[in-house]
Design an enzyme around this catalytic site. Structure first.
Site, PDB file in Angstrom:
ATOM      1  N   PHE A  18      -5.606  21.120 -24.674  1.00  0.00           N
ATOM      2  CA  PHE A  18      -6.279  19.855 -25.001  1.00  0.00           C
ATOM      3  C   PHE A  18      -7.659  19.904 -24.334  1.00  0.00           C
ATOM      4  O   PHE A  18      -7.843  20.631 -23.363  1.00  0.00           O
ATOM      5  CB  PHE A  18      -5.449  18.686 -24.482  1.00  0.00           C
ATOM      6  CG  PHE A  18      -6.057  17.352 -24.791  1.00  0.00           C
ATOM      7  CD1 PHE A  18      -6.137  16.901 -26.093  1.00  0.00           C
ATOM      8  CD2 PHE A  18      -6.563  16.545 -23.779  1.00  0.00           C
ATOM      9  CE1 PHE A  18      -6.715  15.673 -26.390  1.00  0.00           C
ATOM     10  CE2 PHE A  18      -7.138  15.317 -24.065  1.00  0.00           C
ATOM     11  CZ  PHE A  18      -7.214  14.882 -25.377  1.00  0.00           C
ATOM     12  N   ASP A  19      -8.641  19.127 -24.813  1.00  0.00           N
ATOM     13  CA  ASP A  19     -10.005  19.327 -24.292  1.00  0.00           C
ATOM     14  C   ASP A  19     -10.161  19.032 -22.791  1.00  0.00           C
ATOM     15  O   ASP A  19     -10.915  19.730 -22.115  1.00  0.00           O
ATOM     16  CB  ASP A  19     -11.080  18.637 -25.148  1.00  0.00           C
ATOM     17  CG  ASP A  19     -10.779  17.191 -25.448  1.00  0.00           C
ATOM     18  OD1 ASP A  19      -9.904  16.637 -24.771  1.00  0.00           O
ATOM     19  OD2 ASP A  19     -11.420  16.612 -26.342  1.00  0.00           O
ATOM     20  N   LYS A  24       0.381   7.955 -23.575  1.00  0.00           N
ATOM     21  CA  LYS A  24       0.916   8.321 -24.891  1.00  0.00           C
ATOM     22  C   LYS A  24       2.403   7.913 -24.929  1.00  0.00           C
ATOM     23  O   LYS A  24       2.706   6.736 -25.059  1.00  0.00           O
ATOM     24  CB  LYS A  24       0.754   9.823 -25.131  1.00  0.00           C
ATOM     25  CG  LYS A  24      -0.641  10.443 -25.316  1.00  0.00           C
ATOM     26  CD  LYS A  24      -1.806   9.843 -24.719  1.00  0.00           C
ATOM     27  CE  LYS A  24      -3.117  10.561 -24.864  1.00  0.00           C
ATOM     28  NZ  LYS A  24      -3.301  11.819 -24.191  1.00  0.00           N
ATOM     29  N   ASP A  50       2.280  20.534 -20.758  1.00  0.00           N
ATOM     30  CA  ASP A  50       1.396  19.387 -20.920  1.00  0.00           C
ATOM     31  C   ASP A  50       2.189  18.402 -21.773  1.00  0.00           C
ATOM     32  O   ASP A  50       2.326  18.561 -22.989  1.00  0.00           O
ATOM     33  CB  ASP A  50       0.092  19.810 -21.601  1.00  0.00           C
ATOM     34  CG  ASP A  50      -0.857  18.623 -21.811  1.00  0.00           C
ATOM     35  OD1 ASP A  50      -0.407  17.471 -21.676  1.00  0.00           O
ATOM     36  OD2 ASP A  50      -2.041  18.858 -22.115  1.00  0.00           O
ATOM     37  N   HIS A  90     -20.527  14.113 -29.527  1.00  0.00           N
ATOM     38  CA  HIS A  90     -19.953  13.236 -30.544  1.00  0.00           C
ATOM     39  C   HIS A  90     -19.714  11.808 -30.053  1.00  0.00           C
ATOM     40  O   HIS A  90     -19.609  10.895 -30.845  1.00  0.00           O
ATOM     41  CB  HIS A  90     -18.681  13.841 -31.157  1.00  0.00           C
ATOM     42  CG  HIS A  90     -17.499  13.904 -30.253  1.00  0.00           C
ATOM     43  ND1 HIS A  90     -17.415  14.784 -29.194  1.00  0.00           N
ATOM     44  CD2 HIS A  90     -16.353  13.195 -30.245  1.00  0.00           C
ATOM     45  CE1 HIS A  90     -16.258  14.594 -28.590  1.00  0.00           C
ATOM     46  NE2 HIS A  90     -15.589  13.653 -29.194  1.00  0.00           N
ATOM     47  N   TYR A 148       0.831  -1.218   0.000  1.00  0.00           N
ATOM     48  CA  TYR A 148       0.000   0.000   0.000  1.00  0.00           C
ATOM     49  C   TYR A 148       0.856   1.255   0.000  1.00  0.00           C
ATOM     50  O   TYR A 148       0.557   2.222  -0.691  1.00  0.00           O
ATOM     51  CB  TYR A 148      -0.951   0.014   1.207  1.00  0.00           C
ATOM     52  CG  TYR A 148      -1.962   1.139   1.078  1.00  0.00           C
ATOM     53  CD1 TYR A 148      -3.193   0.906   0.454  1.00  0.00           C
ATOM     54  CD2 TYR A 148      -1.681   2.425   1.521  1.00  0.00           C
ATOM     55  CE1 TYR A 148      -4.109   1.927   0.263  1.00  0.00           C
ATOM     56  CE2 TYR A 148      -2.592   3.453   1.346  1.00  0.00           C
ATOM     57  CZ  TYR A 148      -3.801   3.194   0.724  1.00  0.00           C
ATOM     58  OH  TYR A 148      -4.695   4.219   0.546  1.00  0.00           O
ATOM     59  N   ALA A 160       2.196  15.086 -22.651  1.00  0.00           N
ATOM     60  CA  ALA A 160       1.745  13.780 -23.156  1.00  0.00           C
ATOM     61  C   ALA A 160       2.685  13.227 -24.232  1.00  0.00           C
ATOM     62  O   ALA A 160       3.004  12.048 -24.241  1.00  0.00           O
ATOM     63  CB  ALA A 160       0.327  13.884 -23.704  1.00  0.00           C
TER      64      ALA A 160
HETATM   65  C1  LIG Z   1      -4.488  12.608 -23.685  1.00  0.00           C
HETATM   66  C2  LIG Z   1      -4.119  13.988 -23.313  1.00  0.00           C
HETATM   67  C3  LIG Z   1      -4.484  14.530 -22.077  1.00  0.00           C
HETATM   68  C4  LIG Z   1      -5.372  13.811 -21.087  1.00  0.00           C
HETATM   69  O1  LIG Z   1      -4.860  12.607 -20.713  1.00  0.00           O
HETATM   70  P1  LIG Z   1      -5.770  11.326 -20.308  1.00  0.00           P
HETATM   71  O2  LIG Z   1      -4.754  10.315 -19.969  1.00  0.00           O
HETATM   72  O3  LIG Z   1      -6.596  10.979 -21.512  1.00  0.00           O
HETATM   73  O4  LIG Z   1      -6.620  11.720 -19.160  1.00  0.00           O
HETATM   74  C5  LIG Z   1      -4.058  15.806 -21.790  1.00  0.00           C
HETATM   75  N1  LIG Z   1      -3.333  16.520 -22.679  1.00  0.00           N
HETATM   76  C6  LIG Z   1      -2.972  16.024 -23.878  1.00  0.00           C
HETATM   77  C7  LIG Z   1      -2.163  16.857 -24.816  1.00  0.00           C
HETATM   78  C8  LIG Z   1      -3.360  14.754 -24.244  1.00  0.00           C
HETATM   79  O5  LIG Z   1      -3.033  14.281 -25.455  1.00  0.00           O
END
Ligand SMILES: *Cc1c(COP(=O)(O)O)cnc(C)c1O
Length: 459
Positions: free
Chosen positions: A124-125, A258, A215, A450, A72, A217
């Protein structure tokens, strides 16, 4: 001529795919109400819906799954991950979380308050969503080349730095809680950001005392583009470029689904020990779990620590970006318009040019994605007007600036022959484009339609 970069791995485990007939696909689409998110994945031959969490782990990562420590608190995997982050990124302070949006959840409430702005090259969204949850307003200031699919530029994901200075001058630095650099710039088509641009943005941020967050990813793919496209960077290693990239920021959020090539996982990193890192840890406990696991199993921590290293190997990145360039090259050579040059993780087909007879309110990019599934069992998705919800007051359908059909490449999953199947299907659709019709909405939820809206063909 498009050239394929051969895989720097061989295949040890395989997952069988189902081959379907056109008649079967016609039925599956009807059952899914012409929404590709409604399909069962077993009815998809080549799935290019997302590159998130859909990659193939290596034998070393699977071995890590077996040796993961499920204690844990204070598991071995936590310390291994901390060392990996220090080595690959250069930060000592890191917090694992279950995915990218969870990283946003535990970081942004510490930086943004009501009435403030968050400024990014592009949000990103999910980032946009978390900014809104802090009652702040997201502002995108990407360079103008990003919006011209045929403009040849090496770094179409860059921040428009003069526009950033102007925006700070207009609203005042105290109203900007954070500046965000999304690398690569996903929303612009996985387009890279140059090291020079990250440095300049950081200078502006520092001058005004505004924190800079990356960010991250697709940080490794971005470093590959810096190495191969930016003057003076060719002889540097990916890790060296990565270290410099992160040295300009105060913190990062990362979806590890990613570039860290795991099926689930995320990270927050903070460059210096202090108040901000403590607050991130404090928010992690109620939302994600204790700080040494952060919403992940011990085995996931282990796979993530290994994946971070594999994601920055040059030969892997050369093959990975090479796959995207190969598919893009096949389409370009055949005269199919795409976001050009292609970015790091996906091909964005300019559906407005492929299907000029379908108006935006009949969703050309969705029509192309549906046709591609019918043609060859390939699943992509719409990044265009179908993705934009109608105005909540007037009910009017907004027109998207771009109508993209997006085809993502999962990491280490598909072969050259798969990509040939995809390209051939798109080219054959383009050759009979006039016969393809648009779609209308049958029913839809009020937001994020969508994913679940039901459609019908208009013919
Ligand atoms: C995928 C992504 C996120 C969010 O990550 P999740 O693992 O899907 O929650 C944030 N910013 C970017 C640029 C992304 O491609």
């Amino acid at each position: 001529m498009a050239r394929y970069v051969a895989e720097p791995f061989k295949i040890k485990a395989v997952e069988p795919l189902t081959l379907t007939t056109r008649d079967e696909r016609q039925q599956y689409l009807k059952d899914a109400h012409y929404n590709l998110f409604g399909l069962r994945s077993e009815h998809v031959y080549i799935d290019m819906l997302s590159d998130s969490g859909s990659g193939a782990m290596s034998d070393r990562q699977w071995a890590g799954i077996m040796t993961g420590d499920e204690s844990y608190a204070g598991s071995r995997g936590y310390y291994r991950l901390r060392d990996a982050v220090q080595e690959v990124i250069g930060y000592r302070m890191m917090q694992p979380v279950h995915q990218g949006r969870a990283a946003e959840h535990v970081l942004y409430p510490n930086l943004l308050s009501e009435g403030q702005y968050s400024v990014a090259n592009m949000h990103f969204d999910t980032t946009r969503g978390h900014v809104a949850l802090c009652r702040a307003t997201p502002k995108d200031l990407v360079v103008s080349e990003a919006r011209d699919t045929q403009a040849q530029a090496p770094f179409k994901g860059n921040m428009d730095v003069p526009a950033l200075r102007e925006f700070i001058g207009t609203v005042g630095a105290d109203r900007i809680g954070v500046i965000i650099m999304t690398i690569t710039n996903n929303t612009a088509g996985g387009q890279p950001v140059s090291l020079a641009n990250i440095r300049e943005t950081a200078e502006v941020a520092r001058e005004h005392g505004i924190p800079l967050v990356i960010d991250a990813a697709r940080f490794a793919e971005n470093a590959y583009f810096i190495k191969t496209r930016e003057p003076g960077q060719t002889d540097r290693s990916i890790i060296d470029i990565t270290h410099e990239t992160f040295s300009y920021a105060d913190a990062f959020t990362m979806s590890a689904k990613k570039d860290a090539i795991v099926n689930i996982g995320g990270l927050v990193g903070v460059r210096e020990d202090g108040e901000l890192f403590r607050k991130v840890q404090e928010l992690t406990v109620p939302y994600e779990g204790f700080v040494t696991y952060g919403g992940l199993a011990g085995r996931d921590l282990e796979a993530l620590a290994i994946g971070l290293f594999e994601g920055v190997e040059f030969d892997y990145l050369h093959y990975r970006i090479g796959q995207v360039a190969y598919l893009g090259g096949l389409l370009r050579d055949a005269g199919v318009p795409i976001q050009d040059p292609p970015g790091g993780h996906a091909i964005f087909i300019d559906a407005k040019r492929v299907l000029p007879h379908i108006p935006y309110h009949q969703f050309p990019a969705q029509a192309l994605a549906l046709e591609l599934y019918l043609e060859a069992g390939v699943r992509g998705c719409d990044i265009g007007s179908f993705m934009l919800d109608p105005d909540p007051v007037t009910g009017e359908q907004p027109e998207s600036e771009m109508e993209f059909t997006r085809l993502c490449l999962p990491r280490r999953v598909y072969t050259q022959a798969h990509l040939d199947v995809v390209a051939e299907a798109i080219i054959s659709i383009r050759d009979r484009a006039e016969a393809i019709s648009g779609y209308g909405i049958v029913s839809q939820p009020p937001v994020l339609r969508h994913f679940t809206a039901r459609l019908r063909p208009l013919q």
